[in-house]
Scaffold this motif. Structure first.
Motif, short mmCIF file in Angstrom:
data_model
loop_
_atom_site.label_atom_id
_atom_site.label_comp_id
_atom_site.label_asym_id
_atom_site.label_seq_id
_atom_site.Cartn_x
_atom_site.Cartn_y
_atom_site.Cartn_z
N ARG A 154 5.58 16.98 -21.70
CA ARG A 154 5.08 15.99 -20.76
C ARG A 154 6.18 15.53 -19.79
N LYS A 155 7.37 15.30 -20.36
CA LYS A 155 8.45 14.80 -19.51
C LYS A 155 8.98 15.86 -18.56
N ARG A 210 6.68 15.69 -15.82
CA ARG A 210 6.93 14.51 -14.98
C ARG A 210 8.13 14.74 -14.06
N ARG A 236 7.21 16.02 -5.41
CA ARG A 236 6.85 14.97 -4.45
C ARG A 236 7.96 14.78 -3.42
N SER A 271 -4.12 14.59 -15.32
CA SER A 271 -4.26 13.14 -15.22
C SER A 271 -3.18 12.47 -14.37
N HIS A 272 -2.09 13.18 -14.07
CA HIS A 272 -1.00 12.57 -13.30
C HIS A 272 -1.53 12.10 -11.94
N MET A 273 -1.29 10.81 -11.63
CA MET A 273 -1.88 10.21 -10.44
C MET A 273 -1.22 10.68 -9.14
N ASP A 274 -0.07 11.34 -9.25
CA ASP A 274 0.61 11.77 -8.04
C ASP A 274 0.24 13.20 -7.66
N ASN A 287 -2.16 15.87 -6.06
CA ASN A 287 -3.22 15.80 -5.05
C ASN A 287 -4.30 16.85 -5.26
N LEU A 310 -9.89 10.57 -11.80
CA LEU A 310 -9.07 9.34 -11.82
C LEU A 310 -8.58 8.96 -10.44
N ASN A 311 -8.12 9.95 -9.69
CA ASN A 311 -7.66 9.66 -8.32
C ASN A 311 -8.23 10.66 -7.33
#
Lengths: 299, 287
Positions: free
Chosen positions: B46-47, B50, B57, B222-225, B227, B248-249
């Motif tokens: 997961r990390k 991230r 980004r 699920s990561h909100m960043d 797209n 979610l987004n």
């Protein structure tokens, strides 16, 4: 009064400091403790805007943000203060009415400190009259590096007097002091001359707040407390942009100075983008999903 | 003198233009079908994802802001470097069970994909942009623009061509990407990362992870960043999870079934369009 460099000040072991920092920073804070730490970090932030292009609109927006960090998430604290240039103090004061958030103003020819003493004192008096609760002054680094410690010390003492009831934070601008020995000496000078807080940097010089510098200053605060019983506050500023760094610093204060300093009364973060990163982490802890800047206010 | 011992390659991840090991310290033992070669593959966490997202980004804006012509050059360069690494990919693909003929064709096509999309990188915007007739004093036009960061689950049954067919149109369109390599055939992914590393692709524009789909798909989707989420596979549960988390987004969701990635339909400017946002501008004109 500090007369010469070696009379009272400590010599700092740079390697030892770095090793201690490395050990403290390897701590892992998880789950509830992490959430608690993040909330605490949020409440310690001096939300800062110090740019030549600052407008009253930008300051008002920042003040709104200070008391509405992320309205869709309940139970968040406000930040501790807003930190602005002198001309923006009235704007910030009006915008923050009734929120309990302090207005801090930089003064004494920030960021260089290159002005004569009278001009500096007038500036301090004027921001205090305008309603600043806290004054962030810069020391004269040129004089300090020239060995004119007495001059620096007197200057701080006079600014303190000009502050009246306002809290005085003394910016050492450690990025220009070169060695940790100098940082320690400047910290001792500032505390003895009447600083309520000592602060690392203006944010205009690189490097700004480095972990070694912060640890050195915390140790100076501890020694000063042992000697005099007075508790001096600490404010690292510049270059602290992530929640992870903030939590690491909280570990450092707790281990160095104890629980008393885990409060906005004695510890602050000077930062502009830290708040959003901390907020993103708090929401992540609650929802389980990593967050995006898209859903938070603009810094 | 004693017999020389071969130096084995360490398969790591590709994040932010660097080759870190997984922060979790875990690994997966990968063996070829004869059980003669054993390779330790990083089991990404997961990390790791991230960290890759932070880097993607950071890179996305500057990559999208480069001139289309420059992106085209860099895609072409990837093709060039891939050509030069042919032998290494040959060896890895053979190890992963392909015949000599299959191997050659997979590499040829992977290189050609990049040359193909290099050609489209500075043309798709002209082709897909249009002027819209409106009955008001406005000049109204529409352009496709990069959507931002794309998270992708690469096809599982090909080691190189599938991944290349996903990455090329996404980056040709100015997006940055975090991609999870094939779980069954992960060897080529990291070697391909070495190609990207030497092709002037800016750090973070492409990040490649290895690991278990079942573990990472939740975080990818699920990561909100993120797209856009791009999923290749036939697992119904995964597909549903991707759709649910994407809501979610409101991420773009693009799904491909497992299939033969050698087919011509897998190179098309319409694949670039899948990870684009449509921007329509109303420009006032004199009455």
């Amino acid at each position: 009064m500090v007369k010469s460099k070696n009379s009272t000040s400590q010599v700092i072991d740079q390697i030892g400091t770095q090793e201690r920092v490395a050990r403290l920073f390897s701590r892992s804070i998880k789950k509830e403790s992490k959430v608690q730490a993040l909330h605490l970090a949020l409440s310690m932030i001096d939300l800062t805007t110090l740019e030549g292009k600052d407008s009253s609109g930008k300051v008002k927006q920042l003040c709104y943000k200070a008391s509405h960090l992320h309205d869709s998430f309940s139970g968040l604290p406000n930040v501790a203060a807003i930190c602005v240039y002198p001309t923006m103090v009235p704007v910030a004061k009006k915008a923050l009415e009734g929120t309990g958030i302090n207005v801090a103003s930089v003064a004494t020819a920030f960021p260089s400190g290159m002005a004569d003493l009278q001009a500096k004192l007038d500036e301090v008096k004027s921001v205090v009259e305008d309603g600043a609760d806290e004054v962030d002054m810069v020391i004269s680094r040129g004089e300090f590096l020239r060995g004119e410690y007495e001059y620096v010390s007197d200057e701080i003492a006079q600014v303190k007097e000009a502050c009246g009831n306002a809290h005085l934070k003394v910016i050492l601008e450690t990025g220009e002091l070169v060695t940790l020995d100098n940082v320690r000496l400047a910290s001792d000078l500032a505390m003895e001359a009447g600083a309520d807080f000592i602060k690392t940097s203006t944010g205009k010089v690189s490097p700004a707040a480095t972990p070694s510098v912060v640890l050195t200053m915390l140790e100076a605060i501890k020694d000063y407390q042992i000697k005099t019983g007075k508790k001096i506050g600490m404010k690292p500023a510049g270059g602290i942009g992530t929640a992870k760094q903030a939590v690491q610093y909280l570990v450092m204060i707790k281990e160095t100075l104890g629980n008393d300093w885990l409060s906005p009364d004695l510890f602050r973060f000077g930062a502009s983008s830290l708040a959003n990163d901390v907020l993103m982490q708090i929401v992540k802890q609650s929802t389980g999903h990593y967050q995006s800047k898209d859903y938070f206010s603009i810094d | 003198m004693s017999k020389r011992i071969d130096i084995q390659k360490t398969y790591k991840l590709f994040i932010d233009g660097k080759f870190p090991r997984t922060e979790s310290g875990r690994y997966i033992k990968w063996t070829d079908s004869n059980n003669t070669t054993v390779v330790n593959i990083c089991r990404g966490s997961r990390k790791d994802f991230r960290n890759a997202m932070v880097s993607a980004r950071k890179a996305s804006r500057s990559w999208a802001c480069r001139t289309a012509y420059n992106r085209a050059q860099i895609l072409y360069r990837i093709g060039e470097i891939l050509e030069g690494r042919r032998d290494q990919f040959m060896a890895e693909l053979t190890l992963q069970g392909l015949t000599k003929k299959q191997t050659a064709s997979e590499i040829d096509q992977s290189i050609d994909r990049f040359i193909y999309y290099a050609g489209w990188a500075d043309k798709y915007q002209q082709v897909f942009s249009h002027v819209n007739p409106v009955s008001m004093p406005y000049f109204n036009f529409t352009v496709p623009e990069a959507t931002g960061v794309v998270a992708a689950i690469a096809p599982n049954d090909t080691s190189l061509l599938g991944m290349v067919s996903i990455i090329a149109p996404v980056i040709a369109g100015g997006n940055s990407i975090v991609i999870l390599a094939s779980e069954s055939f992960p060897l080529c992914s990291i070697t391909f990362a070495e190609v990207l590393h030497t092709s002037d692709v800016p750090a973070g524009a492409v990040n490649i992870l290895t690991g278990y789909r079942s573990e990472l798909i939740e975080h990818f989707s699920s990561h909100m960043d993120v797209n856009a989420i791009l999923y290749c596979g036939d697992n119904g549960v995964d597909k549903k999870l991707v759709e649910t988390n994407a809501a979610l987004n409101v991420k773009h969701v693009i799904q491909f079934p497992e299939q033969n990635w050698a087919k011509d339909e897998h190179q098309s400017p319409y694949h670039i369009l899948k990870c684009q946002e449509t921007k329509t501008t109303w420009h006032p004109i004199g009455v």
